[in-house]
Design an enzyme around this catalytic site. Structure first.
Site, PDB file in Angstrom:
ATOM      1  N   PHE A   1       0.447  -6.780  -4.778  1.00  0.00           N
ATOM      2  CA  PHE A   1       0.490  -7.318  -3.336  1.00  0.00           C
ATOM      3  C   PHE A   1      -0.785  -7.999  -2.830  1.00  0.00           C
ATOM      4  CE2 PHE A   1      -1.862  -4.242  -0.564  1.00  0.00           C
ATOM      5  CZ  PHE A   1      -1.892  -3.115  -1.776  1.00  0.00           C
ATOM      6  N   GLY A   2      -1.008  -8.762  -2.059  1.00  0.00           N
ATOM      7  CA  GLY A   2      -2.307  -8.989  -1.243  1.00  0.00           C
ATOM      8  C   GLY A   2      -3.086 -10.053  -2.503  1.00  0.00           C
ATOM      9  N   TYR A   3      -4.174  -9.578  -2.648  1.00  0.00           N
ATOM     10  CA  TYR A   3      -5.320 -10.350  -3.558  1.00  0.00           C
ATOM     11  C   TYR A   3      -4.908  -9.989  -4.880  1.00  0.00           C
ATOM     12  CZ  TYR A   3      -7.440 -11.640   0.892  1.00  0.00           C
ATOM     13  OH  TYR A   3      -7.699 -11.840   2.316  1.00  0.00           O
TER      14      TYR A   3
ATOM     15  N   LYS B   1       0.759  -1.433   0.050  1.00  0.00           N
ATOM     16  CA  LYS B   1      -0.011  -0.076  -0.008  1.00  0.00           C
ATOM     17  C   LYS B   1       0.776   1.225   0.122  1.00  0.00           C
ATOM     18  CE  LYS B   1      -3.819  -0.796   2.987  1.00  0.00           C
ATOM     19  NZ  LYS B   1      -4.555  -0.601   4.527  1.00  0.00           N
TER      20      LYS B   1
ATOM     21  N   GLU C   1      -6.555  -1.293  17.077  1.00  0.00           N
ATOM     22  CA  GLU C   1      -7.269  -2.286  16.591  1.00  0.00           C
ATOM     23  C   GLU C   1      -8.587  -1.839  15.570  1.00  0.00           C
ATOM     24  OE1 GLU C   1     -10.037  -5.803  18.570  1.00  0.00           O
ATOM     25  OE2 GLU C   1      -8.703  -4.623  20.202  1.00  0.00           O
TER      26      GLU C   1
ATOM     27  N   ASP D   1      -8.018   2.085   4.392  1.00  0.00           N
ATOM     28  CA  ASP D   1      -8.588   0.952   4.776  1.00  0.00           C
ATOM     29  C   ASP D   1      -9.168   0.516   3.543  1.00  0.00           C
ATOM     30  OD1 ASP D   1      -8.806  -0.780   7.071  1.00  0.00           O
ATOM     31  OD2 ASP D   1     -10.916  -0.821   6.486  1.00  0.00           O
ATOM     32  N   SER D   2      -8.971  -0.867   3.206  1.00  0.00           N
ATOM     33  CA  SER D   2      -9.280  -1.326   1.817  1.00  0.00           C
ATOM     34  C   SER D   2      -9.621  -2.910   2.013  1.00  0.00           C
ATOM     35  CB  SER D   2      -8.164  -1.138   0.857  1.00  0.00           C
ATOM     36  OG  SER D   2      -7.008  -1.484   1.250  1.00  0.00           O
TER      37      SER D   2
ATOM     38  N   LYS E   1      -1.643  -0.103 -12.710  1.00  0.00           N
ATOM     39  CA  LYS E   1      -2.376  -0.427 -11.670  1.00  0.00           C
ATOM     40  C   LYS E   1      -2.955   0.931 -11.207  1.00  0.00           C
ATOM     41  CE  LYS E   1      -3.358  -2.462  -7.386  1.00  0.00           C
ATOM     42  NZ  LYS E   1      -2.891  -2.974  -6.051  1.00  0.00           N
TER      43      LYS E   1
END
Ligand code: ITT
Length: 196
Positions: free
Chosen positions: A154-156, A12, A37, A71-72, A177
């Site tokens: 990265f990630g998904y 990110k 949190e 936040d994603s 992207k």
């Protein structure tokens, strides 16, 4: 202009640096940032929790600065839009990203659903030095690929297929992207709001 980013996710961070640099904005990090949190059930709510935490932590060390938090998540229609806001925790805290991607592909295959619709959502929360908050969101619609493709991003990214690109986000460069992603749209909207 410079912004402190409330993120520990290096993928990110790289994208945010690139996206904001196009607007002449430098992204800084605060090495002592302690992640709060994420207790909200919306992206905007969790982005605000992270941005406020960093804002407060900077203030406690005497630094006055603007902050940004992202936040994603990935929403899979066949899974009732899961993992959504729980994307970072899907499969448990110790799962690897390869395991998380494989679990999603398996869960959808086992559901028997032919619905491949997927979307990426990004909410950004900006807080200026005086504590004024702004929220901007971006969404990209696509499909869940049938298998993992590409190693970029990265990630998904390797399981998110963008029909207009004929490729997954794991197969396109960061530069590509950053022209089309949920995060790129959110940054554009935020910059528009801040210019007003
Ligand atoms: P920070 O809270 O420290 O920023 P995080 O990884 O915990 O990092 P989130 O709570 O926003 O981030 O969780 C969203 C997850 O969804 C994240 O772990 C990503 O790997 C994934 N994700 C978000 N945007 C993505 C993108 O553009 N491409 C691939 N995966 C993405």
């Amino acid at each position: 202009m410079r912004l402190f980013a409330a993120t520990k996710n290096s993928g990110k961070l790289t994208e945010l640096r690139e996206l904001f640099s196009a607007h002449g904005v430098d992204i800084l990090t605060f090495s002592e940032y302690a992640e709060p949190e994420e207790t909200a059930d919306t992206y905007a709510g969790n982005a605000a929790i992270k941005a406020r935490a960093l804002h407060d932590q900077l203030a406690a060390t005497g630094v006055r600065g603007d902050v940004i938090a992202d936040d994603s998540g990935l929403e899979i229609a066949a899974l009732g839009d899961r993992p959504g806001v729980y994307s970072a925790r899907y499969g448990g805290p110790n799962a690897t990203w390869a395991q998380r991607r494989a679990s999603i592909l398996r869960e959808v295959a086992e559901s028997g659903s032919g619905d491949r619709r997927a979307r990426f959502v990004c909410a950004l929360c900006f807080i200026d030095a005086e504590g004024r908050e702004s929220i901007a969101e971006g969404v990209t619609d696509g499909e869940l690929s049938h298998d993992e493709r590409g190693q970029l991003g990265f990630g998904y990214d390797p399981i998110f297929y963008d029909p207009s690109e004929h490729a997954t986000y794991g197969e396109i460069s960061d530069a590509e992207k950053n022209k089309i992603s949920h995060r790129a749209k959110a940054v554009e909207r935020l910059m528009e709001m801040l210019r007003k």
